[in-house]
Design a protein around this motif. Structure first.
Motif, short mmCIF file in Angstrom:
data_model
loop_
_atom_site.label_atom_id
_atom_site.label_comp_id
_atom_site.label_asym_id
_atom_site.label_seq_id
_atom_site.Cartn_x
_atom_site.Cartn_y
_atom_site.Cartn_z
N TYR A 96 0.82 -1.20 0.00
CA TYR A 96 0.00 0.00 0.00
C TYR A 96 0.86 1.26 0.00
N ASP A 97 0.26 2.35 -0.47
CA ASP A 97 0.84 3.68 -0.32
C ASP A 97 0.21 4.38 0.88
N ARG A 98 -1.10 4.17 1.04
CA ARG A 98 -1.84 4.68 2.18
C ARG A 98 -2.65 3.53 2.77
N LEU A 99 -2.65 3.44 4.08
CA LEU A 99 -3.35 2.36 4.77
C LEU A 99 -4.38 2.92 5.72
N VAL A 100 -5.60 2.38 5.67
CA VAL A 100 -6.66 2.74 6.62
C VAL A 100 -7.04 1.49 7.38
N LEU A 101 -6.76 1.48 8.68
CA LEU A 101 -7.12 0.34 9.53
C LEU A 101 -8.48 0.61 10.15
N SER A 102 -9.46 -0.18 9.74
CA SER A 102 -10.82 -0.02 10.26
C SER A 102 -11.38 -1.40 10.61
N VAL A 103 -10.57 -2.15 11.36
CA VAL A 103 -10.92 -3.54 11.66
C VAL A 103 -11.94 -3.69 12.79
N GLY A 104 -12.28 -2.62 13.46
CA GLY A 104 -13.34 -2.67 14.45
C GLY A 104 -12.99 -3.39 15.73
N SER A 105 -13.94 -4.18 16.22
CA SER A 105 -13.79 -4.81 17.52
C SER A 105 -14.25 -6.26 17.49
N VAL A 106 -13.94 -6.98 18.56
CA VAL A 106 -14.29 -8.39 18.67
C VAL A 106 -14.95 -8.63 20.03
N ASN A 107 -15.44 -9.84 20.21
CA ASN A 107 -16.13 -10.18 21.45
C ASN A 107 -15.25 -9.97 22.68
N LYS A 108 -15.86 -9.47 23.71
CA LYS A 108 -15.16 -9.30 24.98
C LYS A 108 -15.77 -10.25 26.01
N LEU A 109 -14.94 -11.10 26.57
CA LEU A 109 -15.43 -12.08 27.53
C LEU A 109 -15.00 -11.70 28.94
N LEU A 110 -15.72 -12.22 29.90
CA LEU A 110 -15.38 -12.04 31.30
C LEU A 110 -15.01 -13.40 31.89
N PRO A 111 -14.18 -13.43 32.91
CA PRO A 111 -13.78 -14.70 33.52
C PRO A 111 -14.89 -15.27 34.40
N ILE A 112 -16.02 -15.55 33.79
CA ILE A 112 -17.16 -16.12 34.52
C ILE A 112 -17.27 -17.59 34.15
N PRO A 113 -17.24 -18.49 35.10
CA PRO A 113 -17.27 -19.92 34.80
C PRO A 113 -18.47 -20.31 33.94
N GLY A 114 -18.19 -21.06 32.89
CA GLY A 114 -19.25 -21.62 32.06
C GLY A 114 -19.77 -20.73 30.96
N VAL A 115 -19.45 -19.44 30.97
CA VAL A 115 -20.02 -18.55 29.96
C VAL A 115 -19.52 -18.89 28.56
N ALA A 116 -18.21 -19.10 28.42
CA ALA A 116 -17.67 -19.40 27.09
C ALA A 116 -18.26 -20.67 26.51
N GLU A 117 -18.60 -21.62 27.39
CA GLU A 117 -19.13 -22.90 26.92
C GLU A 117 -20.63 -22.87 26.67
N HIS A 118 -21.36 -22.04 27.39
CA HIS A 118 -22.82 -22.13 27.35
C HIS A 118 -23.51 -20.90 26.78
N ALA A 119 -22.80 -19.87 26.39
CA ALA A 119 -23.43 -18.65 25.91
C ALA A 119 -23.12 -18.42 24.45
N HIS A 120 -23.95 -17.58 23.82
CA HIS A 120 -23.73 -17.17 22.44
C HIS A 120 -23.80 -15.66 22.36
N GLY A 121 -23.04 -15.12 21.43
CA GLY A 121 -23.05 -13.68 21.22
C GLY A 121 -24.08 -13.28 20.19
N PHE A 122 -23.98 -12.04 19.74
CA PHE A 122 -24.96 -11.54 18.78
C PHE A 122 -24.31 -10.47 17.91
N ARG A 123 -23.29 -10.88 17.13
CA ARG A 123 -22.56 -9.90 16.35
C ARG A 123 -22.66 -10.10 14.85
N GLY A 124 -23.06 -11.24 14.39
CA GLY A 124 -23.08 -11.48 12.96
C GLY A 124 -24.29 -12.29 12.54
N LEU A 125 -24.43 -12.47 11.23
CA LEU A 125 -25.56 -13.23 10.70
C LEU A 125 -25.62 -14.67 11.22
#
Length: 565
Positions: A96-125
């Motif tokens: 590139y000659d000019r670069l625009v970084l617009s990659v946004g954000s990703v899921n943020k998790l908390l250290p709560i037992p079982g959440v990663a295994e039993h929960a779902h997010g809501f960010r995409g189709l």
């Protein structure tokens, strides 16, 4: 080159293409070929809008722009090169000659037992389609449940995070399940139960108190159990333990807590502010005049509030994109650069039906008037599909809503702990490094059943992401700092959809395919997604740069007579 086609990236590309009139070589690197208008995603999950209504083709709407499908892995600022992995695992590099970084954000998790295994997010189709199937299935199974306990658990839906997305998901979800029970009557005296949890003192804490009060009133009148100052302490196979000690039996945990900047910006080696790439008021990276950043991934100084940075909302991301395009052109000698300043246009929150909360230009509205303003805003803000969206709204107003399971996305394919929530996971080797490791696939097949789905106390932020409308509307919002974990968001519907997923090519014998026989919308047969494919270790790439267990929801081992496979 523009990395990411979320609200910021898409606006940058569109503005630059109009300014250049074909005289510049503009490239957009994005995992999918569409821009996702995430503010309307709750309506997809509730069966009001079809999935393609909220997607806008990049190729059709960005003239004179070259689209490269792929996921950026790292950025070499000295060599002016971006390394990426294509949708089929192939490696590539773009200069590139000019670069625009617009990659946004990703899921943020908390250290709560079982959440990663039993929960779902809501960010995409994929997550929206999974949630629609899952909620539909739970109501149908509850109607045929052999005992009151099982019926009550299946008809209890827990949403964590009372920001934009969590509030809208709960509001639309309650209406959707109430309509379902008219066709699938439950046991006498039972009805769908929705809980909205947040550690914040009120619903929509980042908005004006009048809007917060309006949303709270509508939710409670509709029958949503709103509990402020309460969150999830632990997620288990049979339900969730709340911070007040109560155990709530449920099969559905929806995580709408917050987001964090995409870790890709860490590969630049430049100064960060809470994970966001530090830029000046002109959106340029200090010491790197050829590099610009905008959206959720950029810490942009708020000139209206000295010492602070603009929040991670779609309203700001959309405006960042325009200013970034102008300043990129100015750096090439076309026009004059300008600093980023903003004027609050207000917020809109769709609460389903004719209800909404809005304050356009600071004027608080509620009821049908707010509903009209909200839908009018969305039609005006969408860069495409306006007629189709309006047609779906009209049909929903006069015809009964369809509630069927399509079986396109399975629980294991949309784990909460994912760096690309806009992509459904597939077995190793199908889509390259984004597919996860063989161990991930094996662990997915070993899990019996659909786990609860989605988010946690706190707010939710969107931004350059498909998370919010340009006005910072739904999905855009609560700063991650507000709660123990903002809402999962992501730059844009980035990432190529899993095969046989919406927007993707059907894969033969792959998990996105036809549901297991006699299992309506259930999990795939063990031999399908679970077995690891031969061929050695998973390909290297962004997954290696950002290692995570990505366990995916734990499949349940309920009695098969209740419908879970």
């Amino acid at each position: 080159m523009i990395v990411g086609a979320g609200f910021a990236g898409y606006r940058t590309a569109r503005t630059l293409s109009r300014m250049s009139r074909g005289k510049a070589d503009i490239t957009v690197l994005n995992p999918t070929d569409y821009f996702l208008y995430l503010p309307l995603l709750p309506q997809v999950a509730a069966g009001i809008l079809e999935p393609r209504r909220v997607t806008v083709s990049l190729s059709d709407t960005l003239r004179h722009v070259r689209l490269v499908l792929g996921e950026a892995q790292d950025v070499d600022l000295d060599a002016r090169t971006v390394h990426y992995t294509g949708p089929e695992g192939q490696k590539g590099a773009l200069e590139y000659d000019r670069l625009v970084l617009s990659v946004g954000s990703v899921n943020k998790l908390l250290p709560i037992p079982g959440v990663a295994e039993h929960a779902h997010g809501f960010r995409g189709l994929p997550e929206a389609l999974y949630l629609r199937d899952h909620v539909t299935r739970q109501v149908e199974l509850a109607a045929a449940a052999p005992d009151p306990g099982s019926c009550a658990a299946r008809c209890t839906f827990v949403v964590v995070g009372a920001g934009y997305t969590g509030t809208e998901v709960a509001a639309h979800g309650k209406m959707y399940t109430d309509a379902q029970v008219h066709r699938h009557p439950l046991r006498q005296g039972m009805s769908p139960r929705w809980l909205l949890l947040d550690i914040a003192p009120r619903v929509l804490p980042e908005l004006d108190e009048r809007l917060s009060a309006t949303a709270d009133r509508v939710l409670r009148e509709r029958g949503v159990d709103v509990r402020m100052g309460t969150s999830v302490k632990e997620a288990t196979h049979d339900g969730v333990v709340l911070t007040d000690g109560e155990f709530v039996p449920t099969r559905t945990l929806v995580w709408c807590v917050g987001v964090r900047p995409d870790p890709l910006v860490q590969s630049t080696g430049q100064p960060l502010e809470r994970g966001r790439l530090v830029v000046d008021p002109y959106l340029q990276v200090p010491g790197r005049p050829e590099v610009f950043a905008c959206g959720d991934a950029a810490a942009v100084p708020d000139l209206n509030n000295p010492g602070k940075f603009t929040p991670m909302t779609a309203q700001h991301a959309w405006r960042h994109g325009k200013v970034a395009a102008i300043n990129v052109a100015a750096s090439l000698g076309v026009g004059e650069r300008r600093p980023y300043r903003h004027r609050d246009l207000g917020f809109v929150v769709d609460l389903g039906g004719a209800q909404a909360a809005a304050n356009p230009l600071g004027i608080p509205l509620s009821g049908p008037a707010a509903g009209a303003v909200t839908r009018g805003y969305h039609l005006a803000a969408m860069p495409g599909n306006r007629v189709r969206v309006a047609a779906d709204w009209l049909l929903d107003a006069v015809l009964p809503r369809q509630s069927v399971q399509l079986g396109l996305v399975r629980s294991w394919a949309v784990p909460l702990e994912s760096s690309s929530p806009e992509l459904a996971r597939v077995p190793e080797g199908v889509l390259g490094p984004r597919a996860g490791t063989a161990a991930d696939a094996a662990s997915a097949s070993a899990r019996p059943g659909d786990g609860p789905a989605e988010r946690h106390a706190g707010g939710e932020t969107s931004g350059n992401q498909p998370g919010a409308g340009p006005t910072g509307n739904p999905q855009a919002g609560d700063p991650a700092e507000r709660s123990p974990g903002g809402e999962p968001a992501r730059n844009q519907p980035g990432g190529e959809p899993a095969k046989n997923q919406p927007g993707g090519e059907p894969a033969r014998n792959q998990p996105g395919g036809e549901p297991a026989k006699n299992q309506p919308g259930g999990e795939p047969a063990p031999e399908q997604p679970g077995s690891s494919r031969p061929g050695g270790p998973a390909p290297a790439g962004r997954a290696a740069r950002r290692p995570h267990p990505a366990p995916g929801p734990v499949k349940r081992d309920d009695d098969l007579s209740e419908g879970d496979t």
